[in-house]
Design an enzyme around this catalytic site. Structure first.
Site, PDB file in Angstrom:
ATOM      1  N   GLU A  21       9.248   8.047 -17.197  1.00  0.00           N
ATOM      2  CA  GLU A  21       7.856   8.457 -17.413  1.00  0.00           C
ATOM      3  C   GLU A  21       7.383   8.055 -18.801  1.00  0.00           C
ATOM      4  O   GLU A  21       6.247   7.623 -18.990  1.00  0.00           O
ATOM      5  CB  GLU A  21       7.725   9.974 -17.235  1.00  0.00           C
ATOM      6  CG  GLU A  21       7.872  10.393 -15.783  1.00  0.00           C
ATOM      7  CD  GLU A  21       8.027  11.896 -15.608  1.00  0.00           C
ATOM      8  OE1 GLU A  21       7.646  12.403 -14.557  1.00  0.00           O
ATOM      9  OE2 GLU A  21       8.537  12.570 -16.525  1.00  0.00           O
ATOM     10  N   HIS A  37       0.836  -1.216   0.000  1.00  0.00           N
ATOM     11  CA  HIS A  37       0.000   0.000   0.000  1.00  0.00           C
ATOM     12  C   HIS A  37       0.866   1.259   0.000  1.00  0.00           C
ATOM     13  O   HIS A  37       0.432   2.300   0.455  1.00  0.00           O
ATOM     14  CB  HIS A  37      -0.945   0.039   1.204  1.00  0.00           C
ATOM     15  CG  HIS A  37      -1.692  -1.236   1.430  1.00  0.00           C
ATOM     16  ND1 HIS A  37      -2.922  -1.504   0.886  1.00  0.00           N
ATOM     17  CD2 HIS A  37      -1.355  -2.365   2.128  1.00  0.00           C
ATOM     18  CE1 HIS A  37      -3.329  -2.716   1.247  1.00  0.00           C
ATOM     19  NE2 HIS A  37      -2.390  -3.263   1.993  1.00  0.00           N
ATOM     20  N   SER A  48      14.224  21.489 -16.228  1.00  0.00           N
ATOM     21  CA  SER A  48      13.058  22.311 -16.516  1.00  0.00           C
ATOM     22  C   SER A  48      13.515  23.599 -17.188  1.00  0.00           C
ATOM     23  O   SER A  48      14.589  24.111 -16.887  1.00  0.00           O
ATOM     24  CB  SER A  48      12.323  22.626 -15.216  1.00  0.00           C
ATOM     25  OG  SER A  48      11.546  23.799 -15.357  1.00  0.00           O
ATOM     26  N   LYS A  84      15.360  21.508 -11.078  1.00  0.00           N
ATOM     27  CA  LYS A  84      14.671  20.268 -11.407  1.00  0.00           C
ATOM     28  C   LYS A  84      15.532  19.249 -12.139  1.00  0.00           C
ATOM     29  O   LYS A  84      16.388  19.591 -12.941  1.00  0.00           O
ATOM     30  CB  LYS A  84      13.457  20.570 -12.290  1.00  0.00           C
ATOM     31  CG  LYS A  84      12.398  21.367 -11.582  1.00  0.00           C
ATOM     32  CD  LYS A  84      11.434  20.488 -10.831  1.00  0.00           C
ATOM     33  CE  LYS A  84      10.398  19.985 -11.802  1.00  0.00           C
ATOM     34  NZ  LYS A  84       9.523  19.020 -11.159  1.00  0.00           N
TER      35      LYS A  84
END
Ligand code: ARG
Length: 463
Positions: free
Chosen positions: A293, A159, A280, A286
């Site tokens: 992804e 979980h 970024s 970043k």
């Protein structure tokens, strides 16, 4: 550039609508079968020679011209600028251009229906073999990563809540196992893929005495299709490939998700290499895991291809129907997607940095040893249900105090259960928590060392 002549004609008096001709065409994508088409055509030519349909000279002229066509196609992309309905009519048109009427004899005893099924299987066989190699490289990366962090510990989750500590290598090997099953699935599908439909002709079988066994041998097929109707209608091999690739994508996507989460500042377990991350344009701090992804994101297209193949097939009457032309792009994109995702994943794994201090620290905190304390009580004769309840109350106390279980003094622990003794602190240590998971498949150091050796041996056995 002139519009190509249709492969039919005699029965038609009217012209084909230009819009429909374009709609009907598959050459823009099925040119990828060009090499397979030429190869299968040469084998068919040999079959016709053996059957006495072609003379030695005719067969030699056809084979020679097909080889020239292959060379030109491989050397010059412009060669494909010539408009054609599909790859089969393209090659035949070039053949007739080169050797005239003799070229028109090649289509004896075959149909585009058995041709396309044969070409597609030939093409996919190579592609599948390449996927197996790429899969092996990801497995190798996982295994090397595990081997180079043998001591590292990782919090295990259920979980996404801290559950029990595991060895980092155990986590790597979990993905290794998934990819082993994927590899087996591909190998199994390959058996059904490697069957030759050529000789089924349009649907009923060929009327010429072609030695199909010899043709199959020439093309490296392990078996012949046993039913001509099935041979031209069967696209199970496409579904099986897309299905096997769908599961690979599920596995890569879950791995990607783990890596993405573990690379956040909040977790700080991993750091992706600059080589596979992006920055970024606005926020200078970043470092984004775009590589992982995209792998996660591309899973959807492979699932989609599997579903479109199933849907395309489900209502088709026997035998060939033009719906089946839709199989190509689904399978091509599946193969391209899986190949690129496997390659990027291997690169990510090869260059990832594991922060062992951070993972160890996380594994030692957050009551990951609570189950261990319950097991300790069980060893002292307490029933597990009661032990579970008792430890729950101890956890509450520790939470109130803002400490870990092992930070509570012995006398306080004994308030909850008189069987607790000094040896509890050893039992609560990270190492002994790991050590108790010593059954086959568990995360004890001994078990994981054996699992690593077995995985290494299985990799070595492949080459
Ligand atoms: N381009 C077609 C396909 O991909 C080749 C087979 C065409 N056969 C036919 N009878 N029209 O399915």
């Amino acid at each position: 550039m002139t519009e190509p002549k249709n492969l039919w004609g005699g029965r038609f008096t009217g012209e084909t609508d230009a819009g429909f001709a374009e709609f009907n065409r598959s050459f823009a994508f099925d040119r990828r079968l060009f090499g397979a088409e030429v190869r299968a055509s040469i084998a068919h030519c040999d079959g016709l020679l053996g059957a006495g349909v072609l003379s030695r000279d005719e067969a030699a002229a056809i084979t020679g011209a097909l080889k020239t066509i292959l060379e030109r196609g491989l050397a010059d992309a412009e060669y494909f600028a010539e408009p054609a309905e599909d790859v089969h009519s393209f090659v035949e048109a070039r053949l007739v251009e080169l050797i005239g009427d003799t070229g028109r004899k090649l289509h004896t005893g075959r149909s585009r229906n058995d041709q396309v099924a044969t070409d597609f299987r030939l093409w996919l066989r190579d592609e599948l073999d390449a996927v197996v190699v790429a899969l092996g490289l990801v497995q190798e990366s996982l295994l090397s990563l595990a081997e180079s962090h043998r001591d590292a510990v990782l919090p295990g989750y259920t979980h996404l809540q801290r559950a029990q500590p595991v060895l980092f290598a155990h986590w790597c090997l979990a993905y290794f196992e998934m990819l082993t099953r994927d590899r087996e699935r591909l190998a199994d599908g390959r058996k059904r893929l490697n069957v030759m439909p050529l000789g089924a002709a349009a649907l009923a079988g060929t009327s010429y005495p072609i030695d199909r066994e010899a043709v199959a041998r020439e093309l490296g097929f392990a078996a012949l299709s046993r039913n001509s109707l099935d041979a031209v209608s069967d696209r199970d091999f496409c579904v099986e490939f897309a299905g096997a690739c769908s599961l690979i994508m599920v596995h890569l996507s879950r791995l990607a998700e783990d890596i993405i989460i573990y690379s956040t500042t909040e977790f700080g377990f991993f750091e992706l290499s600059d080589a596979v991350a992006t920055g970024s344009s606005l926020m200078p701090q970043k470092k984004n895991p775009d590589s992982m992804e995209l792998v996660r994101g591309k899973a959807g297209r492979v699932f989609g291809h599997t579903l479109s193949l199933l849907t395309m097939l489900k209502g088709l009457p026997l035998a060939y129907n033009k719906d089946m032309q839709e199989d190509k792009e689904a399978v091509f994109d599946t193969a391209d997607t899986i190949t690129s995702c496997l390659a990027v994943t291997a690169t990510v794994l090869r260059n990832i940095r594991v922060n062992e201090d951070r993972t160890r620290d996380a594994a030692a905190k957050g009551f990951m040893n609570a189950t261990e304390l319950a097991d300790y009580l069980v060893r002292k004769g307490v029933a597990f249900r009661e032990a579970h309840e008792t430890v729950g109350r101890i956890v509450l106390r520790a939470l109130e105090r803002g400490v870990e279980l092992q930070d509570l003094p012995l006398n306080e622990l004994r308030e909850f259960s008189p069987v607790v003794d000094q040896d509890v602190f050893e039992a609560l240590s990270l190492e002994s928590t790991l050590a108790t998971k010593s059954q086959r498949g568990g995360t004890s150091r001994g078990q994981v060392t054996e699992a690593l050796a077995a995985a290494r041996a299985s990799m070595d056995a492949r080459v």
